[in-house]
Design an enzyme around this catalytic site. Sequence first.
Site, PDB file in Angstrom:
ATOM      1  N   ASN A 151       6.979   7.110  10.915  1.00 11.29           N
ATOM      2  CA  ASN A 151       7.646   6.730  10.322  1.00 11.29           C
ATOM      3  C   ASN A 151       8.283   6.416   8.593  1.00 11.29           C
ATOM      4  O   ASN A 151       9.404   6.154   8.382  1.00 11.29           O
ATOM      5  CB  ASN A 151       7.435   4.997  10.147  1.00 11.29           C
ATOM      6  CG  ASN A 151       6.271   5.349   9.870  1.00 11.29           C
ATOM      7  OD1 ASN A 151       5.052   5.913   9.264  1.00 11.29           O
ATOM      8  ND2 ASN A 151       5.769   3.829   8.840  1.00 11.29           N
ATOM      9  N   GLU A 249      -5.414   5.870   6.270  1.00 12.65           N
ATOM     10  CA  GLU A 249      -4.371   4.989   6.448  1.00 12.65           C
ATOM     11  C   GLU A 249      -3.830   4.791   7.191  1.00 12.65           C
ATOM     12  O   GLU A 249      -2.830   5.228   8.161  1.00 12.65           O
ATOM     13  CB  GLU A 249      -3.403   5.638   5.233  1.00 12.65           C
ATOM     14  CG  GLU A 249      -3.450   5.596   4.247  1.00 12.65           C
ATOM     15  CD  GLU A 249      -4.208   4.554   3.289  1.00 12.65           C
ATOM     16  OE1 GLU A 249      -3.702   3.369   4.026  1.00 12.65           O
ATOM     17  OE2 GLU A 249      -4.738   5.027   2.552  1.00 12.65           O
ATOM     18  N   CYS A 283       4.305   0.676   7.349  1.00 16.44           N
ATOM     19  CA  CYS A 283       3.216   0.024   7.923  1.00 16.44           C
ATOM     20  C   CYS A 283       3.087  -1.343   7.065  1.00 16.44           C
ATOM     21  O   CYS A 283       2.278  -2.187   6.433  1.00 16.44           O
ATOM     22  CB  CYS A 283       2.148   0.886   6.961  1.00 16.44           C
ATOM     23  SG  CYS A 283       2.469   1.878   5.831  1.00 16.44           S
ATOM     24  N   GLU A 461      -4.726   7.304  -1.991  1.00 13.84           N
ATOM     25  CA  GLU A 461      -3.702   8.563  -1.953  1.00 13.84           C
ATOM     26  C   GLU A 461      -2.862   7.694  -2.969  1.00 13.84           C
ATOM     27  O   GLU A 461      -2.609   7.207  -3.732  1.00 13.84           O
ATOM     28  CB  GLU A 461      -2.916   8.547  -0.378  1.00 13.84           C
ATOM     29  CG  GLU A 461      -3.610   8.285   0.791  1.00 13.84           C
ATOM     30  CD  GLU A 461      -2.823   9.044   1.436  1.00 13.84           C
ATOM     31  OE1 GLU A 461      -2.826  10.232   1.996  1.00 13.84           O
ATOM     32  OE2 GLU A 461      -2.462   7.985   2.715  1.00 13.84           O
TER      33      GLU A 461
HETATM   34  P1  NAD Z   1      -0.181   7.403  15.595  1.00 16.67           P
HETATM   35  O1  NAD Z   1      -1.942   7.049  15.501  1.00 16.67           O
HETATM   36  O2  NAD Z   1       0.406   7.017  17.285  1.00 16.67           O
HETATM   37  O3  NAD Z   1      -0.429   8.779  15.433  1.00 16.67           O
HETATM   38  C1  NAD Z   1      -0.081   9.619  14.360  1.00 16.67           C
HETATM   39  C2  NAD Z   1      -0.509  10.474  14.201  1.00 16.67           C
HETATM   40  O4  NAD Z   1      -2.153  10.967  14.668  1.00 16.67           O
HETATM   41  C3  NAD Z   1       0.296  11.671  14.901  1.00 16.67           C
HETATM   42  O5  NAD Z   1       0.719  12.780  14.229  1.00 16.67           O
HETATM   43  C4  NAD Z   1      -0.034  12.156  16.897  1.00 16.67           C
HETATM   44  O6  NAD Z   1       0.776  12.610  17.420  1.00 16.67           O
HETATM   45  C5  NAD Z   1      -1.971  12.020  15.937  1.00 16.67           C
HETATM   46  N1  NAD Z   1      -2.727  11.540  16.709  1.00 16.67           N
HETATM   47  C6  NAD Z   1      -2.132  11.251  17.815  1.00 16.67           C
HETATM   48  N2  NAD Z   1      -3.608  11.214  18.847  1.00 16.67           N
HETATM   49  C7  NAD Z   1      -4.649  12.146  18.024  1.00 16.67           C
HETATM   50  C8  NAD Z   1      -5.871  12.453  18.070  1.00 16.67           C
HETATM   51  N3  NAD Z   1      -7.172  12.129  19.744  1.00 16.67           N
HETATM   52  N4  NAD Z   1      -6.120  13.817  16.980  1.00 16.67           N
HETATM   53  C9  NAD Z   1      -5.325  13.827  16.293  1.00 16.67           C
HETATM   54  N5  NAD Z   1      -4.028  13.306  16.344  1.00 16.67           N
HETATM   55  C10 NAD Z   1      -4.015  12.391  16.837  1.00 16.67           C
HETATM   56  O7  NAD Z   1       0.708   6.639  14.615  1.00 16.67           O
HETATM   57  P2  NAD Z   1       2.238   6.342  14.858  1.00 16.67           P
HETATM   58  O8  NAD Z   1       2.910   5.845  15.994  1.00 16.67           O
HETATM   59  O9  NAD Z   1       2.677   7.598  14.732  1.00 16.67           O
HETATM   60  O10 NAD Z   1       2.106   6.006  13.544  1.00 16.67           O
HETATM   61  C11 NAD Z   1       2.862   4.613  13.935  1.00 16.67           C
HETATM   62  C12 NAD Z   1       1.753   3.792  12.935  1.00 16.67           C
HETATM   63  O11 NAD Z   1       1.254   3.984  12.137  1.00 16.67           O
HETATM   64  C13 NAD Z   1       1.676   2.367  12.755  1.00 16.67           C
HETATM   65  O12 NAD Z   1       0.515   1.702  12.882  1.00 16.67           O
HETATM   66  C14 NAD Z   1       1.864   2.270  11.273  1.00 16.67           C
HETATM   67  O13 NAD Z   1       1.371   1.103  10.626  1.00 16.67           O
HETATM   68  C15 NAD Z   1       1.117   3.637  10.409  1.00 16.67           C
HETATM   69  N6  NAD Z   1       0.924   4.135   9.409  1.00 16.67           N
HETATM   70  C16 NAD Z   1       0.216   3.681   8.183  1.00 16.67           C
HETATM   71  C17 NAD Z   1       0.822   3.227   7.315  1.00 16.67           C
HETATM   72  C18 NAD Z   1      -0.371   3.893   5.748  1.00 16.67           C
HETATM   73  O14 NAD Z   1      -0.122   4.145   4.704  1.00 16.67           O
HETATM   74  N7  NAD Z   1      -1.224   2.144   6.043  1.00 16.67           N
HETATM   75  C19 NAD Z   1       2.211   3.941   6.598  1.00 16.67           C
HETATM   76  C20 NAD Z   1       2.684   4.851   7.729  1.00 16.67           C
HETATM   77  C21 NAD Z   1       2.216   4.277   9.137  1.00 16.67           C
END
Ligand code: NAD
Length: 480
Positions: A151, A249, A283, A461
């Site tokens: 995102n 995060e 997020c 961060e």
């Molecule tokens: P996601 O958890 O599906 O994926 C995040 C990353 O993790 C991707 O690069 C994905 O390929 C990787 N991943 C997935 N499975 C894995 C595994 N088994 N081992 C290692 N890596 C793995 O999240 P998303 O759909 O890409 O992003 C949306 C989420 O991110 C939402 O929940 C949002 O709230 C969160 N987000 C949080 C913040 C924050 O700073 N708190 C900021 C932006 C987005």
Amino acid sequence: MSPDAKPNLVAGQWIAGEGVIADINPSDTNDIVGTFARASAHDVEQAVGAAHDAAPAWARSGIQERHDVLESAGREIMARREEIGRLLSREEGKTLGEAVAETIRAARIFDFFAGECLRLSGEKLPSVRPDIDVEISRGPVGVVGIITPWNFPMAIPAWKIAPAICYGNTIVFKPAELVPACAWIMVDILHRAGMPPGTINLVNGPGSAVGQALLDDPRIKAVSFTGSQATGARVAEACVRHMRKVQLEMGGKNPLVVLDDADLENAVECAIDGSFFSTGQRCTASSRLIVTEAIHTRFVEACVERMRRLVVDDALDSRTDVGPVVDANQLHQDQNYIDIGRREGATLRTGGETVNRSKSGFYLEPALFTDSTSEMRINREEIFGPVAAIIRVRDYDEALQVANDTPFGLTAGICTGSLKHATHFKRNAEAGMVMVNLPTAGVDYHVPFGGTKGSSYGPREQGRYAAEFHTTVKTAYTKP
Ligand code: NAD
């Protein structure tokens, strides 16, 4: 593999992978933004090995060298902000204005950490024992694994990679599958800016394979992850198993409280911006609008009226306020939650329908529920789309209790003219970031970012607080 696929960077070499990721524009699914090499397990192993081998020399590299790389990367990103912003908008679907602003933010993060290189410091103290000196210094951690979501494809990698470089770590970077183009550009810029071979490595591919391979390698000494709570839990477990540092995060279910004494116009702008801009895919988005009784009707009507004027269309069109949802899966998730909200008894006051535009994209009208309660799933689970629900409350005390009634704790906002309530809210909202008369989303790049409860785990961060994760502390005693 397609000859045009952009390769991964391993040990300073651009290498082909085993298969290809097609990067599709969510505003126009006929537009392929590019194709990117998918890293194999062997590529990940080589990338971690290269980062491991490069770590000792990079740890000894001078602060001037690290400063110059960061400064040069920041300068190039800033100079190319229109081009990169356009690419970001095409691959992620946020509006061009939002995408250019994010690109500028990434450039400034590199600038900030270029400056931080020159401000690295330690402490020298007297010992409690006679004739002994004590020195406290910070050194690099080693190889940092960086795993990012889709995102914020420029800003989030920037706020993880820039401090890793600043504090002398080497990097293996695994971006989200949906946004390989921005990741590729950032790594290409850093590579050309002078990062020595092996100090920065790019491995594109699915989390379950490429991300997991990275987590399973004991040579990774720290993992900085942003993504969903479910993946975060998996990342944390792997890191504990390897006794490595971890920074997570994760999601949010951020409340925006609107009190009777709020400036109505500002409160509506805060709600619309926080809930629906960037298609609600932040997020820090406000998904729970907690509104006291005397202003409730006026607030709902003003929100509905404002939402009718929002233009949902191609992210690259300058008239667009809200771009498409990022992909078919996320659209399905958003629609599913809209159905859940209806079945739970909330009133879908406006929006929530998919809409056709001249191009074939994942367009969803922003949805606003009223008559919702804190127990409903739409108010407990992260939807991550342009969907917000209003919860009507009696007074400030009930508003605060409802705001804190969530497993998440990233941001919390309040709109009020009362200093007393604003001050009380800042002290008592269970969130890492609190906003008064501002949207819950939208933060500075030079101050800490992070949450409480289920939203974050590990050190903060951004800003100077980033040093906590990216360095290890050494205490040295000397008897001269
Ligand atoms: P996601 O958890 O599906 O994926 C995040 C990353 O993790 C991707 O690069 C994905 O390929 C990787 N991943 C997935 N499975 C894995 C595994 N088994 N081992 C290692 N890596 C793995 O999240 P998303 O759909 O890409 O992003 C949306 C989420 O991110 C939402 O929940 C949002 O709230 C969160 N987000 C949080 C913040 C924050 O700073 N708190 C900021 C932006 C987005």
